[in-house]
Write an enzyme that holds these catalytic residues in place. Structure first.
Site, PDB file in Angstrom:
ATOM      1  N   SER A 169     -36.592  -1.555 -27.102  1.00 40.78           N
ATOM      2  CA  SER A 169     -36.630  -0.259 -27.870  1.00 40.78           C
ATOM      3  C   SER A 169     -36.007  -0.496 -29.187  1.00 40.78           C
ATOM      4  O   SER A 169     -34.677  -0.917 -28.912  1.00 40.78           O
ATOM      5  CB  SER A 169     -36.604   0.838 -26.934  1.00 40.78           C
ATOM      6  OG  SER A 169     -36.534   1.963 -27.863  1.00 40.78           O
ATOM      7  N   LYS A 170     -36.361  -0.025 -30.282  1.00 36.21           N
ATOM      8  CA  LYS A 170     -35.722   0.136 -31.290  1.00 36.21           C
ATOM      9  C   LYS A 170     -35.145   1.638 -31.555  1.00 36.21           C
ATOM     10  O   LYS A 170     -34.575   1.940 -32.705  1.00 36.21           O
ATOM     11  CB  LYS A 170     -36.675  -0.290 -32.485  1.00 36.21           C
ATOM     12  CG  LYS A 170     -37.021  -1.616 -32.590  1.00 36.21           C
ATOM     13  CD  LYS A 170     -36.234  -2.715 -33.182  1.00 36.21           C
ATOM     14  CE  LYS A 170     -37.004  -3.913 -33.332  1.00 36.21           C
ATOM     15  NZ  LYS A 170     -36.207  -5.115 -33.104  1.00 36.21           N
ATOM     16  N   SER A 171     -35.547   2.365 -30.766  1.00 39.61           N
ATOM     17  CA  SER A 171     -35.062   3.802 -30.943  1.00 39.61           C
ATOM     18  C   SER A 171     -33.464   4.009 -30.945  1.00 39.61           C
ATOM     19  O   SER A 171     -33.142   4.740 -31.720  1.00 39.61           O
ATOM     20  CB  SER A 171     -35.769   4.580 -29.699  1.00 39.61           C
ATOM     21  OG  SER A 171     -37.021   4.878 -29.976  1.00 39.61           O
TER      22      SER A 171
ATOM     23  N   LYS B 132     -45.127   9.278 -20.151  1.00 37.44           N
ATOM     24  CA  LYS B 132     -45.247  10.354 -20.985  1.00 37.44           C
ATOM     25  C   LYS B 132     -46.098  11.459 -20.384  1.00 37.44           C
ATOM     26  O   LYS B 132     -46.355  12.555 -20.715  1.00 37.44           O
ATOM     27  CB  LYS B 132     -46.176  10.032 -22.438  1.00 37.44           C
ATOM     28  CG  LYS B 132     -45.234   9.155 -23.259  1.00 37.44           C
ATOM     29  CD  LYS B 132     -45.850   8.645 -24.561  1.00 37.44           C
ATOM     30  CE  LYS B 132     -45.235   7.759 -25.467  1.00 37.44           C
ATOM     31  NZ  LYS B 132     -45.788   7.372 -26.498  1.00 37.44           N
TER      32      LYS B 132
ATOM     33  N   ASP C  48     -45.857  11.931 -31.534  1.00 42.77           N
ATOM     34  CA  ASP C  48     -46.517  10.761 -32.086  1.00 42.77           C
ATOM     35  C   ASP C  48     -47.739  10.958 -33.074  1.00 42.77           C
ATOM     36  O   ASP C  48     -47.630  10.399 -34.278  1.00 42.77           O
ATOM     37  CB  ASP C  48     -47.114  10.183 -30.826  1.00 42.77           C
ATOM     38  CG  ASP C  48     -46.279   9.303 -29.945  1.00 42.77           C
ATOM     39  OD1 ASP C  48     -45.270   8.933 -30.586  1.00 42.77           O
ATOM     40  OD2 ASP C  48     -46.352   9.182 -28.584  1.00 42.77           O
TER      41      ASP C  48
ATOM     42  N   ALA D 151     -52.173   6.163 -27.439  1.00 37.71           N
ATOM     43  CA  ALA D 151     -51.933   6.626 -28.920  1.00 37.71           C
ATOM     44  C   ALA D 151     -53.178   7.143 -29.676  1.00 37.71           C
ATOM     45  O   ALA D 151     -52.812   8.025 -30.432  1.00 37.71           O
ATOM     46  CB  ALA D 151     -51.455   5.265 -29.311  1.00 37.71           C
TER      47      ALA D 151
ATOM     48  N   LEU E 116     -51.538   0.912 -36.042  1.00 39.59           N
ATOM     49  CA  LEU E 116     -50.527   1.305 -35.398  1.00 39.59           C
ATOM     50  C   LEU E 116     -49.428   0.349 -34.913  1.00 39.59           C
ATOM     51  O   LEU E 116     -48.601   0.456 -34.694  1.00 39.59           O
ATOM     52  CB  LEU E 116     -50.960   2.134 -34.002  1.00 39.59           C
ATOM     53  CG  LEU E 116     -51.035   3.598 -34.107  1.00 39.59           C
ATOM     54  CD1 LEU E 116     -51.895   4.034 -35.050  1.00 39.59           C
ATOM     55  CD2 LEU E 116     -51.401   4.391 -32.880  1.00 39.59           C
TER      56      LEU E 116
ATOM     57  N   GLY F   4     -47.651   0.477 -38.952  1.00 43.13           N
ATOM     58  CA  GLY F   4     -47.565   1.145 -37.939  1.00 43.13           C
ATOM     59  C   GLY F   4     -45.985   1.641 -37.734  1.00 43.13           C
ATOM     60  O   GLY F   4     -45.465   2.563 -37.242  1.00 43.13           O
TER      61      GLY F   4
HETATM   62  P1  NAP Z   1     -53.268   1.932 -24.222  1.00 46.02           P
HETATM   63  O1  NAP Z   1     -53.261   3.154 -23.894  1.00 46.02           O
HETATM   64  O2  NAP Z   1     -52.975   0.712 -23.260  1.00 46.02           O
HETATM   65  O3  NAP Z   1     -54.687   1.551 -25.082  1.00 46.02           O
HETATM   66  C1  NAP Z   1     -54.987   0.231 -25.459  1.00 46.02           C
HETATM   67  C2  NAP Z   1     -56.150   0.419 -26.374  1.00 46.02           C
HETATM   68  O4  NAP Z   1     -56.446  -0.779 -27.011  1.00 46.02           O
HETATM   69  C3  NAP Z   1     -57.535   0.723 -25.523  1.00 46.02           C
HETATM   70  O5  NAP Z   1     -58.534   1.389 -26.536  1.00 46.02           O
HETATM   71  C4  NAP Z   1     -57.879  -0.824 -25.117  1.00 46.02           C
HETATM   72  O6  NAP Z   1     -59.368  -0.782 -24.733  1.00 46.02           O
HETATM   73  C5  NAP Z   1     -57.583  -1.475 -26.457  1.00 46.02           C
HETATM   74  N1  NAP Z   1     -57.677  -3.109 -26.215  1.00 46.02           N
HETATM   75  C6  NAP Z   1     -56.359  -3.659 -25.651  1.00 46.02           C
HETATM   76  N2  NAP Z   1     -56.711  -4.990 -25.401  1.00 46.02           N
HETATM   77  C7  NAP Z   1     -57.827  -5.199 -26.343  1.00 46.02           C
HETATM   78  C8  NAP Z   1     -58.571  -6.114 -26.661  1.00 46.02           C
HETATM   79  N3  NAP Z   1     -58.234  -7.553 -26.626  1.00 46.02           N
HETATM   80  N4  NAP Z   1     -59.633  -6.020 -27.298  1.00 46.02           N
HETATM   81  C9  NAP Z   1     -60.215  -4.943 -27.748  1.00 46.02           C
HETATM   82  N5  NAP Z   1     -59.540  -3.561 -27.573  1.00 46.02           N
HETATM   83  C10 NAP Z   1     -58.379  -3.666 -26.802  1.00 46.02           C
HETATM   84  O7  NAP Z   1     -52.207   1.575 -25.326  1.00 46.02           O
HETATM   85  P2  NAP Z   1     -51.474   2.787 -26.492  1.00 46.02           P
HETATM   86  O8  NAP Z   1     -50.337   3.322 -26.053  1.00 46.02           O
HETATM   87  O9  NAP Z   1     -52.653   3.624 -26.969  1.00 46.02           O
HETATM   88  O10 NAP Z   1     -51.131   1.642 -27.731  1.00 46.02           O
HETATM   89  C11 NAP Z   1     -52.019   1.099 -28.529  1.00 46.02           C
HETATM   90  C12 NAP Z   1     -51.422   0.409 -29.561  1.00 46.02           C
HETATM   91  O11 NAP Z   1     -50.627   1.425 -30.404  1.00 46.02           O
HETATM   92  C13 NAP Z   1     -50.180  -0.550 -29.094  1.00 46.02           C
HETATM   93  O12 NAP Z   1     -50.250  -1.733 -29.837  1.00 46.02           O
HETATM   94  C14 NAP Z   1     -48.976   0.256 -29.462  1.00 46.02           C
HETATM   95  O13 NAP Z   1     -47.704  -0.926 -29.769  1.00 46.02           O
HETATM   96  C15 NAP Z   1     -49.315   0.970 -30.671  1.00 46.02           C
HETATM   97  N6  NAP Z   1     -48.329   2.119 -30.739  1.00 46.02           N
HETATM   98  C16 NAP Z   1     -47.694   2.291 -31.956  1.00 46.02           C
HETATM   99  C17 NAP Z   1     -47.031   3.386 -31.853  1.00 46.02           C
HETATM  100  C18 NAP Z   1     -46.024   3.671 -33.178  1.00 46.02           C
HETATM  101  O14 NAP Z   1     -45.080   4.201 -33.272  1.00 46.02           O
HETATM  102  N7  NAP Z   1     -46.546   2.656 -34.440  1.00 46.02           N
HETATM  103  C19 NAP Z   1     -46.844   4.325 -31.042  1.00 46.02           C
HETATM  104  C20 NAP Z   1     -47.633   4.408 -29.879  1.00 46.02           C
HETATM  105  C21 NAP Z   1     -48.703   3.006 -29.820  1.00 46.02           C
HETATM  106  P3  NAP Z   1     -59.995  -0.500 -23.501  1.00 46.02           P
HETATM  107  O15 NAP Z   1     -59.896   0.964 -23.256  1.00 46.02           O
HETATM  108  O16 NAP Z   1     -61.002  -1.146 -23.522  1.00 46.02           O
HETATM  109  O17 NAP Z   1     -58.870  -1.361 -22.502  1.00 46.02           O
END
Ligand code: NAP
Length: 286
Positions: A24-26, A75, A111, A140, A228, A251
């Site tokens: 974590s970078k927090s 969360k 978020d 997210a 993101l 992101g």
């Molecule tokens: P999550 O609840 O696990 O959801 C992951 C999503 O990605 C789902 O829609 C999943 O599809 C899809 N996915 C995963 N692997 C895939 C693949 N190989 N091909 C196509 N779709 C794929 O995760 P989350 O918490 O929403 O996070 C999603 C992303 O946002 C992560 O990369 C996370 O690091 C980033 N994020 C960034 C911030 C920020 O502050 N910038 C904050 C939160 C999250 P399925 O439903 O089909 O599995």
């Protein structure tokens, strides 16, 4: 930066709960923020394993922490253990920030609002009336979609690998704006109409840096494309979008601003955004 900054028996305590947590970078971001404004406060990272969250939350009360951020996988479960939940967090169904008001724990979700604040500040986009294509339907995407709808996005199309999850999220989003759920292979039509495309999937994240979440040939010149993912800071998806004439948004901004809102809720002070961004960017270069 305040050179008199030091920790003593008056130090106000903060932290982040998650599993995993050592990446974590927090802590570096929030400690730099406290230091920048001269607050006697410290922020630590706590590895909270599944099954121990309730005790950890009681620890916030017992130890008198002023605030805590909560990340994957806690969360949603966290909501059971709080005294009050802010309307936005309730709508999203997840809490990432706890404020301890004299023993009463209040949950917020920064978020989605963090995402929108960074998107607007970095690209200048006015979201009212805009058509959005969101890729991904996970945790997210829910916060981001809610915040975009609140900003007046006219239509949100959610495309996801598992189509049923896109449809479920669209059903929820339909309370706030026009929404539709489709499969990831059906994005062509929505891409041809979108003013904003957002990658809410983890596709393109380190170490899979050569992957993109959709065919970038479908990206039109002049639109905004946002990702993101912030490791790497500029994903292949954003690089190709920029080559096609889109404005891009990384992101990192979402990460900085979700922390900035938490800082502001805890301290009542404006967050020192620039210093927070600098220290996180620097840590990527080390
Ligand atoms: P999550 O609840 O696990 O959801 C992951 C999503 O990605 C789902 O829609 C999943 O599809 C899809 N996915 C995963 N692997 C895939 C693949 N190989 N091909 C196509 N779709 C794929 O995760 P989350 O918490 O929403 O996070 C999603 C992303 O946002 C992560 O990369 C996370 O690091 C980033 N994020 C960034 C911030 C920020 O502050 N910038 C904050 C939160 C999250 P399925 O439903 O089909 O599995």
């Amino acid at each position: 930066m305040d050179s008199n900054w030091s920790l003593d028996s008056h130090t106000i305590l903060y932290g982040v709960f998650g599993d995993p947590i050592r990446h974590s970078k927090s802590p570096i971001m929030l400690n730099r923020a406290f230091r920048e404004v001269g607050l006697n406060a410290a922020y630590g990272a706590f590895h909270i394993l599944p099954g121990t969250l309730k005790e950890a939350v009681n620890g916030i009360r017992a130890l008198g922490f002023r605030g805590v951020n909560v990340t994957i996988p806690h969360k949603v479960e966290l909501m059971e253990y709080l005294d009050e939940i802010d309307e936005g967090a309730r709508q999203i169904g997840a809490v990432n920030t706890i404020v301890n008001e004299k023993g009463r724990l209040i949950g917020y979700n920064t978020d989605g609002i963090g995402y929108v604040r960074s998107l607007k500040e970095e690209t200048g986009i006015d979201l009212a009336g805009k058509r959005v294509l969101m890729l991904g339907a996970g945790g997210a995407a829910r916060g981001v979609g809610y915040a975009l709808a609140k900003e007046g996005a006219a239509r949100i199309t959610i495309a996801n690998r598992t189509k049923e999850r896109a449809e479920e999220l669209a059903e929820y989003m339909a309370r706030f704006t026009e929404a539709e759920g489709i499969g990831l292979e059906q994005v062509a039509q929505a891409a041809s109409e979108a003013d904003l495309i957002v990658n809410n999937t983890s596709v393109g994240m380190h170490p899979n840096v050569d992957e993109v979440p959709m065919d970038t040939a479908l990206i039109r010149e002049g639109i905004v494309v946002s990702d993101l993912v912030y490791n790497p800071l500029v994903t292949k998806f954003l690089r190709e979008a920029q080559q096609r004439g889109a404005a891009i948004h990384s992101g990192l901004g979402m990460f900085i601003y979700q922390g900035a809102y938490a800082f502001e809720y805890w301290t009542g002070l404006p967050a020192p955004i620039q210093a927070m961004r600098e220290v996180v960017e620097q840590s990527f270069n080390e």
